[in-house]
Enzyme design. Sequence first.
Site, PDB file in Angstrom:
ATOM      1  N   TRP A 275      27.447  34.371  20.786  1.00  0.00           N
ATOM      2  CA  TRP A 275      26.788  34.622  22.082  1.00  0.00           C
ATOM      3  C   TRP A 275      27.648  35.334  23.066  1.00  0.00           C
ATOM      4  O   TRP A 275      28.803  34.924  23.235  1.00  0.00           O
ATOM      5  CB  TRP A 275      25.960  33.176  22.533  1.00  0.00           C
TER       6      TRP A 275
ATOM      7  N   GLU B  14      22.925  35.003  18.805  1.00  0.00           N
ATOM      8  CA  GLU B  14      21.917  34.116  19.773  1.00  0.00           C
ATOM      9  C   GLU B  14      21.548  35.026  20.846  1.00  0.00           C
ATOM     10  O   GLU B  14      22.444  35.485  21.727  1.00  0.00           O
ATOM     11  CB  GLU B  14      22.740  32.830  20.267  1.00  0.00           C
TER      12      GLU B  14
ATOM     13  N   LYS C 156      19.078  36.148  24.244  1.00  0.00           N
ATOM     14  CA  LYS C 156      18.904  35.588  25.499  1.00  0.00           C
ATOM     15  C   LYS C 156      17.964  36.574  26.337  1.00  0.00           C
ATOM     16  O   LYS C 156      18.023  37.700  26.252  1.00  0.00           O
ATOM     17  CB  LYS C 156      20.052  35.300  26.198  1.00  0.00           C
TER      18      LYS C 156
ATOM     19  N   ASP D  61      17.646  29.585  20.834  1.00  0.00           N
ATOM     20  CA  ASP D  61      18.095  28.653  21.804  1.00  0.00           C
ATOM     21  C   ASP D  61      16.733  28.327  22.766  1.00  0.00           C
ATOM     22  O   ASP D  61      16.180  29.441  23.239  1.00  0.00           O
ATOM     23  CB  ASP D  61      18.998  29.071  22.588  1.00  0.00           C
TER      24      ASP D  61
ATOM     25  N   HIS E 229      16.014  30.153  26.070  1.00  0.00           N
ATOM     26  CA  HIS E 229      16.317  31.604  26.096  1.00  0.00           C
ATOM     27  C   HIS E 229      15.118  32.549  25.922  1.00  0.00           C
ATOM     28  O   HIS E 229      15.056  33.697  25.503  1.00  0.00           O
ATOM     29  CB  HIS E 229      17.345  32.016  24.981  1.00  0.00           C
TER      30      HIS E 229
ATOM     31  N   HIS F 200      19.560  26.140  18.711  1.00  0.00           N
ATOM     32  CA  HIS F 200      20.314  25.476  19.973  1.00  0.00           C
ATOM     33  C   HIS F 200      19.185  24.820  20.687  1.00  0.00           C
ATOM     34  O   HIS F 200      18.245  25.310  21.291  1.00  0.00           O
ATOM     35  CB  HIS F 200      20.829  26.495  20.973  1.00  0.00           C
TER      36      HIS F 200
ATOM     37  N   ASP G  45      16.464  28.838  31.725  1.00  0.00           N
ATOM     38  CA  ASP G  45      17.544  28.149  30.942  1.00  0.00           C
ATOM     39  C   ASP G  45      18.413  27.497  31.592  1.00  0.00           C
ATOM     40  O   ASP G  45      19.632  27.673  31.883  1.00  0.00           O
ATOM     41  CB  ASP G  45      18.418  29.372  30.291  1.00  0.00           C
TER      42      ASP G  45
ATOM     43  N   ASP H 202      19.523  24.278  30.719  1.00  0.00           N
ATOM     44  CA  ASP H 202      20.296  23.380  29.947  1.00  0.00           C
ATOM     45  C   ASP H 202      20.241  22.036  30.285  1.00  0.00           C
ATOM     46  O   ASP H 202      21.031  21.170  30.213  1.00  0.00           O
ATOM     47  CB  ASP H 202      21.865  23.953  29.755  1.00  0.00           C
TER      48      ASP H 202
ATOM     49  N   ASP I  11      22.532  22.105  22.455  1.00  0.00           N
ATOM     50  CA  ASP I  11      22.914  22.660  23.652  1.00  0.00           C
ATOM     51  C   ASP I  11      22.683  22.563  24.977  1.00  0.00           C
ATOM     52  O   ASP I  11      21.801  23.041  25.259  1.00  0.00           O
ATOM     53  CB  ASP I  11      22.885  24.249  23.335  1.00  0.00           C
TER      54      ASP I  11
END
Length: 409
Positions: A177, A218, A220, A251, A254, A278, A286, A288, A318
């Site tokens: 990433w 990955e 995004k 992810d 993303h 992820h 995003d 997290d 993640d």
Amino acid sequence: MYKNAKQEYEKYGVDTEAAIASLKDIPVSIHCWQGDDVVGLDGGGSLSGGIQTTGNYPGRARNFEELKADIKKAFSLMPGKKRLNLHASYAVGANVDRDRYEPKHFAEWVKFAKELGLQGIDFNPTMFSHKNVKDGLTLSSPDENIRKFWIDHCIACLHIAEYFADEFKSPCAFNIWIPDGFKDVPADRLTPRLRLKNSLDKILSCGYDRSKVIVAVESKVFGIGVESYTVGSNEFYQNYAAKNNICCLLDNGHYHPLEYVSDKIPALLAFYDKVALHVTRGVRWDSDHVVLFEDELKEIAKEIVRNKATDKVLIGLDYFDASINRLSAWVTGQRAMQKALLYALLINQSELKNLQDKADFTALMVRQEEYKTMPFGAVWKEYLKRESLTEDYLTDIRFYENKVLKERI
Ligand code: RNT
Ligand code: ZN
């Protein structure tokens, strides 16, 4: 309670024993970076690259010893098969720059992971929080020296990944990433992507062992401060992965909030042998947030389970929350993932598929609703018991907080 639950599920043609047995075997790769707010151990200092940990709850792990202690404690409260997901920035005792990292800088991690009885280690080159991120760019930089530095870093990391695979006799998932992108409207969207493509070609042609390292890319949609353009976009990486026989990492933070990774998994399974994940929780963006036992997580788990893809979908976590006890964040997220997998395993998938194929959407809707109030909790409890755990992890974590974390001032 478990006995009753078992009988209830039997009425639906679901074997709770088989579900528990399967769950025990599904590995979840747990990220090391929840413990220290993604700071790392190689002196990168503050976090960069358009990602951010917010909050300053006391007790962040400030060094290798503290991080190990926290991982040990947190992992002891997590059921199931576990892998450790490391970033290159967690090199131990390295006095060389990231382009010259070697397996020896991770030998202590291997020792530790073996002590914990983990199934393997997964790995990530770290292309953020470093002085060679130039104007926000790494592998797509117009500066050849910058690109070279990060290409060399990735190649060094691939060899470290081979070392992990050898040590654990288990392939290492290797995720690329990069933060590369622009805050505002670019004048050229193609050339940075061509440079990234070229850099990836160079990395992949280093001669690493494809049977030992599973390389993923990955994508995004945007990051903080890089809102207008992301070099490693979804289309870019999906095409790159398909043409180069590597895999995509999805992810779920993303994508546009109305795009679902649960739907992307089967789309990719139609073409790829492996799909990496992820698992995170985006709140509006995003962000997290800690993974919770929510609808989309259940859908993700269903797609893994009902497509018999538990060995094809590489599940990694993640998220990074610094506003609450970091160990609790870790455990809550990992347990939520396990709950979702168990939930999916406790569904008579073939019956539902038949209803769909017969176009009996009335019965399909009714059945799916019924599952929501089945005694899932009793089976979860039983699973924890067999893993020598209970539902309560907070008491343990509070004790550790008072004894260990509070001393870290
Ligand atoms: C960033 C990506 C990336 C990182 C970790 C630390 O948006 O999700 O995976 O979170 O590598
Ligand atoms: Zn991610």
